[in-house]
Design a protein around this motif. Structure first.
Motif, short mmCIF file in Angstrom:
data_model
loop_
_atom_site.label_atom_id
_atom_site.label_comp_id
_atom_site.label_asym_id
_atom_site.label_seq_id
_atom_site.Cartn_x
_atom_site.Cartn_y
_atom_site.Cartn_z
N ILE A 58 24.82 53.97 95.70
CA ILE A 58 23.96 54.74 96.62
C ILE A 58 22.50 54.47 96.29
O ILE A 58 21.69 54.17 97.17
CB ILE A 58 24.25 56.25 96.52
CG1 ILE A 58 25.66 56.56 97.03
CG2 ILE A 58 23.21 57.06 97.29
CD1 ILE A 58 26.11 58.00 96.82
N ARG A 59 22.16 54.53 95.02
CA ARG A 59 20.76 54.31 94.63
C ARG A 59 20.30 52.90 95.00
O ARG A 59 19.17 52.69 95.40
CB ARG A 59 20.56 54.61 93.14
CG ARG A 59 20.59 56.10 92.83
CD ARG A 59 20.25 56.43 91.38
NE ARG A 59 20.27 57.86 91.15
CZ ARG A 59 19.21 58.68 91.25
NH1 ARG A 59 18.03 58.18 91.56
NH2 ARG A 59 19.32 59.97 91.03
N ARG A 60 21.21 51.93 94.85
CA ARG A 60 20.82 50.56 95.21
C ARG A 60 20.56 50.43 96.71
O ARG A 60 19.58 49.83 97.13
CB ARG A 60 21.91 49.59 94.75
CG ARG A 60 21.35 48.32 94.17
CD ARG A 60 22.33 47.45 93.40
NE ARG A 60 23.66 47.38 93.93
CZ ARG A 60 24.74 47.87 93.32
NH1 ARG A 60 24.61 48.45 92.14
NH2 ARG A 60 25.94 47.75 93.85
N ILE A 99 18.36 58.36 106.25
CA ILE A 99 19.68 58.67 106.80
C ILE A 99 20.32 57.40 107.37
O ILE A 99 21.52 57.15 107.19
CB ILE A 99 19.57 59.79 107.86
CG1 ILE A 99 19.30 61.13 107.16
CG2 ILE A 99 20.85 59.87 108.71
CD1 ILE A 99 19.08 62.31 108.10
N LEU A 106 19.63 52.75 98.75
CA LEU A 106 18.48 53.54 99.21
C LEU A 106 17.17 53.07 98.57
O LEU A 106 16.11 53.62 98.87
CB LEU A 106 18.69 55.03 98.90
CG LEU A 106 19.90 55.70 99.57
CD1 LEU A 106 19.91 57.19 99.26
CD2 LEU A 106 19.91 55.47 101.08
N ALA A 107 17.25 52.05 97.72
CA ALA A 107 16.04 51.64 96.98
C ALA A 107 14.98 51.06 97.89
O ALA A 107 13.82 50.92 97.51
CB ALA A 107 16.40 50.65 95.88
N SER A 109 25.48 54.72 91.58
CA SER A 109 24.58 53.58 91.40
C SER A 109 24.51 52.74 92.67
O SER A 109 23.46 52.19 93.00
CB SER A 109 24.99 52.75 90.18
OG SER A 109 26.27 52.22 90.39
N TYR A 131 14.28 61.96 94.88
CA TYR A 131 15.52 61.30 95.30
C TYR A 131 16.80 62.05 94.94
O TYR A 131 17.86 61.80 95.52
CB TYR A 131 15.62 59.87 94.76
CG TYR A 131 14.48 58.97 95.18
CD1 TYR A 131 14.41 58.46 96.47
CD2 TYR A 131 13.47 58.63 94.29
CE1 TYR A 131 13.36 57.63 96.86
CE2 TYR A 131 12.40 57.81 94.67
CZ TYR A 131 12.37 57.31 95.95
OH TYR A 131 11.34 56.49 96.34
N LEU A 148 11.34 54.50 100.49
CA LEU A 148 10.52 55.29 99.58
C LEU A 148 10.47 56.74 100.04
O LEU A 148 10.34 57.02 101.24
CB LEU A 148 9.10 54.73 99.52
CG LEU A 148 8.97 53.33 98.93
CD1 LEU A 148 7.52 52.85 99.05
CD2 LEU A 148 9.42 53.31 97.48
N CYS A 149 10.60 57.64 99.07
CA CYS A 149 10.39 59.06 99.32
C CYS A 149 9.44 59.54 98.24
O CYS A 149 9.69 59.30 97.05
CB CYS A 149 11.70 59.83 99.24
SG CYS A 149 11.44 61.62 99.20
#
Lengths: 172, 758, 87
Positions: free
Chosen positions: A133-135, A115, A137-138, A131, A147, A141-142
């Motif tokens: 957002i993914r970068r 968060i 949050l990279a 993309s 994800y 780790l979850c």
């Protein structure tokens, strides 16, 4: 060896979650250890202890950091935001609400860090694409969710935040 | 109507009120605000911090351990070694198991893997504890190590456990060995089956050791009081399992131990058994009963807690001209780690579990090697087995020019077919899942570019039932507190509360679920085996029925009639033939008038776990220069039985697939020749990030399990099984090479391509 | 009579037979009757007076928590499988 002297404790003054805070710490203690063990702020989690999992993500003067890689003495005169300080006094931050609504929480261990990374992203760019957002949050780790629902939650929160912003803008 | 008996069964979809909805889970608020208390968040006054000294050798005799300097260090309160553990004198296999558990807690006369615990200390700060570890002097006599199964099976292999003899279902070998056991499934006539085949494909596979990779490391806090009572707070999937492990290792009665399970930061099978808990208890005892808190760092997690088995697998399958399987044979050799117990029980039923095979033989060998003792990992032993069988099935389809889903329709098991171990299958949803996959737009979508391929793989997983318990109390405001023995790994407080709300006809918000400690509820197996929503869900259903019966008696008191004159429907009690009615909440408010408060408990052993089936589709693109595999699209079809909370089911599917993607492409232990683990950190042991995992589309097929009151099957484990095979098949279709090793790292993909082109 | 399915590794004791019909109101009684006809089976499956802990018994499709004390019907089908748990 038995008489090994310990380094003297250092006094640190900082602002944590909007409140002035003063504490003593050993120079070798990380921000994460002090948050968790000295200040009782256990929302930041210890996963890998070397900056790879992101479970201890916090904001330091608005910049996303891993609290396990920051020494506590480094926060002198700085502002720290942890998960405990994210929500307004009543209710939740839109990110928190959307993590709940979209089912983005499973075990919940990565959630505070996730968060806060999302918060750092939305502070930087309120309208991120998937993309981006993914970068952002990279670094978090979850292992539970794959994800997908986390990404959807950040998208939904971004949308709500910009609607709120728009609502504020039209007010005279 | 179809002539297919499977299609002739008509299940009328029951009209549920709560089941099938997607409420926000009850534990969510604490988790998004940072208030949820995980194991390492437990804070007790006067806490000491524990730390563990671990072996730098993969295999060595322990000649001496000198702890005097550590004990003298200011701030150190206790040091323990195996000498502090009680001897376990019980004989036989069970005694051996207990000794293995004890030796894995602290090595006695030999260390068997890099990271094996040798000593532990407790001190006033974690920093002093780690300094104390450095001052413990251990003298080792290094021995040659056996690191993989084929090495360990050689005649001249170093022997790990002197007393080990191969067990073949009760028949013992008479030579020292590293092969702990041999198991077999067999039916029909294998030779004849292969003789009938028009095509036989035979391949060998190797898969790496991989770890569950929960983000939260193992932790435990313990107080060992002078009266012998032990209280343990820890992050575990199995509170009662931890209690029993501690009782076994410390040789104390279970009644002296209370395990309080905290929130758990992921488990996936890895948090079923004890590592730190007995050490924390022992250190607390030795330091006069002060609380001792321990938490592993991630290197310890990887080096010393149970990964799943590396494996060597041989598969041979024959089919006739029409693609019908005539014979199938497999040999699975699993690395148990330092002590026996690899998950052959999961791999052997899974390897041909989706297929009807009349002529079949499956052999399994459990082999000890100088690696950490293997533990469970989500559908233990199955993903690596199915990687082998499903890539062979795909190669057969390719050679026959047959549609891969048609092949499964032709050969896939149906109700009444026998599993590999002989047990007949009940109502299952495999063919419905195949149908859903075939109809999904993904199956026929264009790939849209070069070096791309689509892979399909299927899986069977038996799921587990077993023992569960719960207690419920009815309160005056109409709310019900639910104390459950099952740890909530990923939302089961909600999926259980939903089943109770459905049964009682009251809103979900009226149920307050809580995970109980081991003194507050009767024995409950751990939250593993996809069992909690099924087995504890069944408990909760029976609990609801029991409360309704008890409440009917109370209504009868109020109405001055007999309980058989009271009926219950949709949350309302009514007087038969009369007009008196009391909603659940109204009756709860009047319990006081009926004499006493009201609670009920139920324990049961659920035998009818519903087998799960999954069909996965994946599109990949392979970089021709580097061999890197990018996943473009993923669709996972699964028969979930009745989905109690579809959002949670989707989460299980997406998470399982992501974990399977990691197993397929990135993850694997790397040892040097001396048996030192080289990638014991999360930079080098690479879990998938959100850049590695695509949007995963779950497709839930609901074929209710006829042996559960609400039709629940287990859902959590099976999604991890198909991904390695599906991705391997997609790579084969993309670039024309079949990979037989996991992980399918860029280097391996590239090497396979170059080898083919050369 | 209940039918007992013989695990592959024990079929050398039943002359290769995959299934054996045997009388018995409980699994223990059935195993005792079986032992009389096929000596040695008992020792392979039972330790002390219990089924080996790594073996589970499935009767009529359900894993039996009663194990050797499981009542059998005239048409019961009994399998011995690996005890399993999960991840």
């Amino acid at each position: 060896m038995n008489s090994k002297p310990y380094a003297k404790k250092v006094q640190v003054q900082a602002q944590i979650n909007g409140e002035p805070v003063e504490f003593l710490c050993e120079p070798r203690q990380t921000l994460l250890e002090v948050l968790r063990e000295s200040l009782g702020l256990t929302g930041a989690k210890e996963g890998c202890s070397n900056g790879n999992c992101g479970a201890c993500s916090v904001l330091l003067d608005g910049v996303l950091v891993n609290a396990c890689l920051v020494l506590a003495v480094e926060i002198q005169d700085k502002r720290v935001l942890t998960i405990e300080g994210l929500a307004p006094r009543e209710g939740l931050h839109p990110l928190q609400e959307e993590f709940l609504r979209q089912g983005a929480v499973q075990c919940g261990f990565c959630t505070p860090g996730m968060i806060l990374s999302a918060k750092a992203l939305l502070d930087h760019n309120p309208h991120p694409g998937e993309s981006e957002i993914r970068r952002w949050l990279a670094g978090n780790l979850c292992r539970c969710t794959g994800y997908e629902k986390i990404v959807r939650a950040v998208q939904a929160a971004a949308e709500r935040l910009s609607q709120q912003e728009a609502a504020v803008e039209v007010k005279p | 109507m179809s002539a297919d008996p499977q299609d002739s069964v008509q299940e009328a979809a029951p009209a549920y009120r709560v089941i099938g909805t997607r409420p926000i889970r009850q534990d969510g608020l604490d988790k998004v605000t940072g208030r949820a208390v995980f194991g390492a968040d437990v804070r007790l006054p006067e806490t000491l911090y524990g730390a563990v000294l671990r072996s730098p050798h993969a295999h060595a005799r322990l000649l001496s351990i000198d702890t005097r300097q550590a004990e003298a260090l200011p701030g150190v309160k206790a040091v323990v070694t195996a000498a502090d553990l009680p001897a376990i004198t019980l004989e036989g296999d069970w005694g051996d198991n207990l000794r293995y558990q004890s030796q894995n807690t602290l090595a006695a006369d030999k260390v068997l893997y890099y990271g094996h615990a040798v000593a532990a200390v407790a001190a006033v700060s974690p920093h002093i504890a780690s300094e104390a570890l450095r001052s413990i002097q251990v003298v080792y006599d290094p021995l040659p190590a056996a690191l993989d199964v084929r090495q360990a099976m050689r005649e001249d292999a170093p022997i790990l456990l002197d007393t080990l003899r191969t067990d073949s279902l009760g028949q013992r070998g008479n030579q020292p060995t590293n092969v702990a056991s041999h198991a077999r499934f067999e039916r029909g006539d294998l030779e004849q089956g292969f003789a009938q085949a028009a095509l036989v494909v035979e391949r060998e596979f190797e898969t790496a050791t991989v770890h569950p990779g929960y983000i939260e490391p193992q932790n435990a806090s313990a107080i060992y009081q002078s009266n012998g009572q032990v209280t343990i707070w820890c992050s575990t999937q199995a509170a009662f399992g931890i209690r029993d492990d501690v009782a076994n290792v410390l040789q104390i009665p279970v009644g002296q131990i209370c395990v309080i399970p905290t929130e758990i930061g992921g488990g996936f099978g890895g948090k079923n058994s004890a590592y730190l808990e007995p050490l924390a208890a022992l250190l607390s005892k030795k330091s006069g009963g002060r609380p001792v808190k321990m938490a592993m760092n991630y290197s310890e997690v990887l080096a010393a807690t149970g990964p799943t088995s590396a494996s060597y697998i041989h598969v041979k399958v024959g089919v006739d001209r029409d693609g019908l399987i005539t014979a199938a044979q497999a040999t699975l050799v699993y690395a148990a780690g330092a002590y026996p117990g690899s998950p052959l029980w999961g791999g052997m039923p899974a390897i041909f579990g989706a297929y009807r095979v009349d002529n079949l033989r499956v052999d399994g060998y459990d082999v000890v090697v100088n690696r950490p003792r293997s533990g469970s990992l989500r559908a233990p032993g199955a993903a690596n087995a199915v990687f082998a069988s499903e890539t062979v099935m795909d190669e057969i389809c390719e050679k026959l020019g047959m549609d891969v889903l048609e092949f499964r329709r032709l050969n896939g098991v149906r109700q009444g077919d026998r599993r590999s171990d002989g047990v007949p299958l009940p109502r299952i949803g495999f063919h419905e899942a195949l149908q859903a996959a075939r109809q999904h737009p993904h199956y026929t979508a264009p790939l849209g570019g070069p070096h791309r391929g689509r892979g399909v793989a299927c899986a069977y997983w038996g799921n587990h039932g077993g023992k569960s318990s719960a207690t419920a109390s009815v309160h005056a405001d109409g709310s019900v507190s639910l104390l459950e023995g099952s740890v909530d790994v990923s939302g089961t407080r909600t999926s259980l509360a939903m089943q109770l709300a459905e049964t009682l006809g009251i809103p979900l918000e009226a149920i307050h679920p809580r995970v109980a400690d081991t003194n507050a509820v009767a024995y409950t197996e751990g939250s593993y085996g996809s069992r909690t929503t099924f087995a504890t869900g069944w408990v909760v259903y029976e609990l609801g029925q029991k409360l309704i019966a008890l409440l009917s008696e109370r209504a009868a008191i109020l109405w001055e009639t007999s309980p058989d004159q009271v009926q219950f429907a949709e949350g309302v009690f009514s007087h038969k033939g009369g007009e008196k009615r009391l909603a659940f909440k109204e009756l709860a408010a009047r319990l006081d008038e009926t004499g006493s408060p009201l609670m009920a408990s139920v324990s049961l052993a659920a035998g009818g776990a519903g087998p799960a089936f999954a069909v996965h589709l994946v599109d990949v693109e392979v970089d021709p220069e580097t061999g890197k595999v990018q996943i473009l699209r993923y669709t996972a079809v699964q028969d979930a039985g009745q989905a109690i909370h579809p959002g949670l089911v989707e989460g299980q599917i997406q998470g399982g697939v992501a974990q399977g993607i990691g197993w397929a492409l990135h993850e694997g232990y790397v040892y040097d020749e001396a048996g030192r683990l080289l990638n014991a950190n999360l930079l080098d042991y690479r879990l998938p990030t959100c850049l590695d995992v695509p949007a995963i589309e779950p497709v839930i097929v609901e074929m209710p399990n006829p042996r559960h009151p609400y039709g629940v099957r287990g859902v959590g484990e099976i999604p991890i099984i198909p991904p390695p095979a599906a991705i391997a098949n997609a790579i084969a279709r993309a670039v024309g090479v079949r990979l037989t090793q996991l992980p399918m790292s860029p280097g391996r993909v590239l090497a396979a391509r170059l080898a083919r082109d050369a | 009579m209940p039918v007992i399915w013989i695990p592959a590794l024990l079929r050398d004791l039943t002359g290769g037979a995959e299934q054996v019909r045997t009388p018995g109101g409980t699994l223990r009684q059935a195993l005792d009757a079986l032992e009389a006809r096929h000596p040695g089976l008992h020792a392979r499956l039972i330790t002390g007076d219990q089924l080996r802990p790594d073996v589970a018994v499935v009767v009529d499709g359900l894993v039996s928590p009663l194990r050797v004390r499981q009542p059998l019907n005239e048409d019961s089908e009994v399998h011995f499988i690996s005890a399993s748990s999960g991840g």
